[in-house]
Scaffold this active site. Structure first.
Site, mmCIF file in Angstrom:
data_model
loop_
_atom_site.group_PDB
_atom_site.id
_atom_site.type_symbol
_atom_site.label_atom_id
_atom_site.label_comp_id
_atom_site.label_asym_id
_atom_site.label_seq_id
_atom_site.Cartn_x
_atom_site.Cartn_y
_atom_site.Cartn_z
ATOM 1 N N GLY A 238 0.820 -1.236 0.034
ATOM 2 C CA GLY A 238 0.136 -0.111 0.053
ATOM 3 C C GLY A 238 0.878 1.463 -0.040
ATOM 4 O O GLY A 238 2.077 1.263 -0.436
ATOM 5 N N SER A 239 0.200 2.323 0.340
ATOM 6 C CA SER A 239 0.785 3.609 0.480
ATOM 7 C C SER A 239 2.135 3.719 1.587
ATOM 8 O O SER A 239 2.001 3.002 2.488
ATOM 9 C CB SER A 239 -0.086 4.685 0.600
ATOM 10 O OG SER A 239 -0.557 4.630 2.162
ATOM 11 N N GLY A 243 2.178 2.343 5.310
ATOM 12 C CA GLY A 243 3.163 1.495 5.498
ATOM 13 C C GLY A 243 3.989 1.828 6.719
ATOM 14 O O GLY A 243 4.319 1.098 7.574
ATOM 15 N N GLU A 260 5.611 -3.411 1.051
ATOM 16 C CA GLU A 260 5.762 -3.077 -0.418
ATOM 17 C C GLU A 260 4.940 -1.810 -0.899
ATOM 18 O O GLU A 260 3.924 -1.733 -0.954
ATOM 19 C CB GLU A 260 5.202 -4.251 -0.999
ATOM 20 C CG GLU A 260 5.936 -4.395 -2.480
ATOM 21 C CD GLU A 260 5.133 -3.797 -3.505
ATOM 22 O OE1 GLU A 260 5.364 -2.432 -4.132
ATOM 23 O OE2 GLU A 260 4.197 -4.287 -4.105
ATOM 24 N N CYS A 294 2.291 -0.247 -8.498
ATOM 25 C CA CYS A 294 3.390 0.426 -7.815
ATOM 26 C C CYS A 294 4.652 0.572 -8.764
ATOM 27 O O CYS A 294 5.392 1.340 -8.634
ATOM 28 C CB CYS A 294 3.811 -0.605 -6.824
ATOM 29 S SG CYS A 294 2.539 -1.036 -5.608
HETATM 30 C C1 UN1 Z 1 2.088 -3.741 -7.692
HETATM 31 O O1 UN1 Z 1 1.904 -2.848 -8.377
HETATM 32 O O2 UN1 Z 1 1.783 -3.733 -6.548
HETATM 33 O O3 UN1 Z 1 5.816 -5.931 -11.717
HETATM 34 C C2 UN1 Z 1 2.531 -4.922 -8.270
HETATM 35 C C3 UN1 Z 1 4.669 -5.524 -11.841
HETATM 36 C C4 UN1 Z 1 3.564 -6.684 -11.473
HETATM 37 C C5 UN1 Z 1 3.304 -6.562 -10.039
HETATM 38 C C6 UN1 Z 1 3.104 -4.957 -9.662
HETATM 39 N N1 UN1 Z 1 4.135 -8.004 -11.848
HETATM 40 O O4 UN1 Z 1 4.180 -4.507 -12.639
#
Ligand code: UN1
Length: 505
Positions: A238-239, A243, A260, A294
């Site tokens: 999450g953010s 986090g 993450e 992310c």
């Molecule tokens: C995410 O954005 O939390 O590498 C995961 C990637 C994907 C997973 C992203 N396999 O963009």
């Protein structure tokens, strides 16, 4: 919709699984809305405080049996889960697209990512290797074993509503942990559908209590999970602000976290780059998933000699981006997840303009049903305050650089450190980028984009991204505890470090 039925999503659904679905009066309802139409697509009963306790107790019971189930036998459960997911790939991919808003191709990709990590975990179930070490003492040896941790918490975000759960769940299961999943309240139907698929498999193997679900507000059941001393590990996606809270709360009780968090991922385009490859990769990285990964590409650090060509080719692509129904096969970009996301996007574009950024392709809200926007490209300076932040939207920053050193310096000059890439044919540039003096991210790619990682590598990042690693490589170790044993197979009393204790020489 037929596929919803196939996934067992009919009527008001329970959001609590504790070895069995828990339901009944007196629970708050959560409504799930399609971001493409604004229509309600399902209703879920949220987990109450009492439900939480029940989930915790049944998971603990299940774990006691699961931890003693041989790891390769645990692997067979995940092998079956992979097969079950193969059967449900299309309906589940559609549901991801309907509830989260990413295009169907990406929905399918997400389910494939679940299948891939399950396949990986099956092999892993026979490779949870510990080391043996030579002892300094005669007739002694030292060995390491990896043991299950306990009941772990998995908190996932809306943007990968099924794959990130699988990264955690498949590894945790073969590692012998039981788990409690708290998905985002924006994607509860995806969670219930996955839980239904998991349940079909778990029933066949008599391990229903291993995989559990709670759905509710972060401020109530989420907080319970963070504070619960019975939960040795919380994996959180999450953010950065959330986090930080997770880390502080779990850390205060000396629990473990896998974090993450946000990224501010950049692509470096050097003067010798294959421009078409770079343009295609940046286009996918910035517009794919409507910029809500992310790993989405947020910044392009482009050499001044090729900036003109790069930008004009990219703008050309943006002019033809097909925005619309994520389930329509011709669509390239679906909606943002909700109104809040649009507001954050608009705020960021305002900040860019106020700071003196130059808009190269204007983004804006698309009026009408659903949370649709046009993507945006802006030329900025790396040190603008807004550029230092992660905006979870299709907002791409172009930043000029004039050398590899300038590129690396600007690249690393942000608080986050998830993913990065460089486009070059120059061996020295490429190696420099992945050297200790190069990208400070958890992931650094050469001649491919920042997003779309395979499951085989460890996934995660540094600095404000939180330092966690999930998915492939040896990330599994975080789901286990290490037991070091020194064994004396002789009959002498011998101390390490040559210490003599109460003995005559
Ligand atoms: C995410 O954005 O939390 O590498 C995961 C990637 C994907 C997973 C992203 N396999 O963009």
């Amino acid at each position: 919709m037929e596929f919803m039925k196939e996934l067992g999503l009919e009527g008001v659904l329970s959001g609590t699984y504790a070895g069995e679905w828990i339901s009944g009066e007196g629970r708050d309802q959560l409504v799930s809305v399609s971001p493409a139409t604004g229509e309600t697509i399902g209703t879920i009963l949220q987990t109450s405080e009492a439900d939480y306790e029940r989930v915790m107790q049944s998971s603990t019971e299940a774990w006691k049996k699961w931890r003693m189930t041989p790891a390769p036998i645990r692997g067979l459960v995940i092998r079956d889960l992979a097969d079950e997911l193969r059967k449900f790939k299309e309906p589940l991919g559609k549901l991801v697209s309907l509830e989260m808003g990413k295009i169907y191709q990406e929905g399918l990709g997400e389910v494939q990512e679940m299948i891939d990590i399950c396949d990986f975990a099956v092999g892993l179930s026979r490779q949870l290797y510990g080391k043996t070490m030579p002892s300094e003492r005669p007739e002694h040896r030292i060995q390491e074993q990896w043991h299950p941790l306990g009941v772990i918490g998995i908190i996932t975000a809306f943007n990968f509503p099924v794959a990130v759960y699988a990264w955690n769940a498949a590894l945790a299961a073969v590692c012998g942990d039981a788990m409690i999943w708290k998905p985002s309240s924006k994607t509860p139907l995806c969670a219930v559908a996955v839980q239904n698929i998991v349940n079909r498999v778990a029933k066949r193997h008599d391990c229903e209590g291993v995989f559990n679900l709670i759905i509710g507000k972060g401020s109530t059941v989420g907080e319970r999970l963070l504070q619960d001393k019975r939960v040795p590990l919380v994996s959180f996606t999450g953010s950065v602000p959330m986090g930080r809270h997770v880390s502080e709360t779990v850390g205060r009780r000396l629990g473990r976290t896998i974090l993450e968090l946000g990224g501010n991922n950049a692509v470096v385009v050097m003067e010798d780059a294959d421009i078409d490859n770079a343009v295609n990769s940046v286009f996918f990285g910035a517009v794919g998933t409507s910029g809500q990964r992310c790993t989405s590409t947020r910044r392009v650090l482009v050499h001044k000699d090729v900036k003109g060509e790069f930008v004009s080719k990219l703008v050309e692509k943006y002019q033809h981006v097909r925005i619309g129904d994520p389930l329509d096969s011709s669509t390239v970009m679906g909606p943002l997840v909700d109104e809040q996301a649009i507001v954050a996007y608009e705020r960021a574009m305002d900040e860019v303009k106020k700071a003196g950024g130059k808009i190269l392709y204007a983004g804006e809200r698309i009026e009408g049903k659903g949370s649709f926007v046009k993507p945006c490209i802006a030329e900025v300076k790396n040190d603008f305050k807004i550029v230092q932040e992660e905006t979870f939207a299709p907002l791409l920053y172009i930043i000029e650089i004039d050398s590899i050193d300038d590129a690396i310096e600007k690249h690393n000059d942000v608080p986050q450190g998830l993913s990065s890439s460089i486009f070059t044919r120059n061996f020295h540039y490429a190696e420099k980028f992945v050297s200790p003096a190069g990208s400070d991210c958890g992931m650094a790619n050469i001649n491919l984009g920042t997003s779309g990682a395979e499951i085989g590598g460890a996934f995660g990042g540094e600095k404000e991204t939180g330092g966690g690693r999930e998915s492939g490589s040896d990330a599994w170790k975080l789901y286990m505890r290490r037991l070091t044993s020194a064994i004396n197979y002789g009959s002498e009393f011998v101390l390490a470090q040559g210490i003599k204790f109460g003995e005559d020489d």
